[in-house]
Design an enzyme around this catalytic site. Sequence first.
Site, short mmCIF file in Angstrom:
data_model
loop_
_atom_site.label_atom_id
_atom_site.label_comp_id
_atom_site.label_asym_id
_atom_site.label_seq_id
_atom_site.Cartn_x
_atom_site.Cartn_y
_atom_site.Cartn_z
N LEU A 10 0.71 -1.35 -0.08
CA LEU A 10 -0.09 -0.06 0.29
C LEU A 10 1.02 1.16 0.04
O LEU A 10 1.96 1.47 0.77
CB LEU A 10 -0.79 -0.09 1.22
CG LEU A 10 -1.90 -1.08 1.27
CD1 LEU A 10 -2.53 -1.27 2.62
CD2 LEU A 10 -2.91 -1.07 0.28
N CYS A 11 0.54 2.26 -0.75
CA CYS A 11 1.47 3.48 -1.04
C CYS A 11 0.64 4.56 -1.13
O CYS A 11 -0.62 4.51 -1.11
CB CYS A 11 2.31 3.14 -2.45
SG CYS A 11 1.29 2.57 -3.66
N ASN A 12 1.11 5.71 -1.61
CA ASN A 12 0.27 7.00 -1.86
C ASN A 12 -0.06 6.91 -3.22
O ASN A 12 -1.15 6.69 -3.78
CB ASN A 12 1.16 8.14 -1.52
CG ASN A 12 0.50 8.99 -0.35
OD1 ASN A 12 -0.44 8.77 0.03
ND2 ASN A 12 1.39 9.99 0.14
#
Length: 112
Positions: A10-12
């Site tokens: 999960l990331c931006n």
Amino acid sequence: MNNKLHILLLCNLGASTGILVSKMKEVVNNSEKLKDKDIKIEAHPAGELNEHIAHFDVMLLGPQIGHRFDELKELADAHQKPIEIINSKDYGTMNAGNIIKQAIVMNSQRIN
């Protein structure tokens, strides 16, 4: 380790996480122990976790969005899926091997 491990990063926005996914897949493909396993690794924005969580065994959060951990952990807990923040040093150095180990340990704890 069982034969299936589906890892969601999960990331931006996913630029650096996309590079990490490629490195992790390379480690899997070059590993005698892992290459014959069903290992899927994808990266998606944290805001899309609800859409993807059902398809993954473990979630790893990029350290740059570690401040969202509590919010995302609620969703992960509701689906009985483990979530952790990737070690900043491993993320910064793109140490794909260590990050895969982290996911394997998380998954084995989930199964036992």
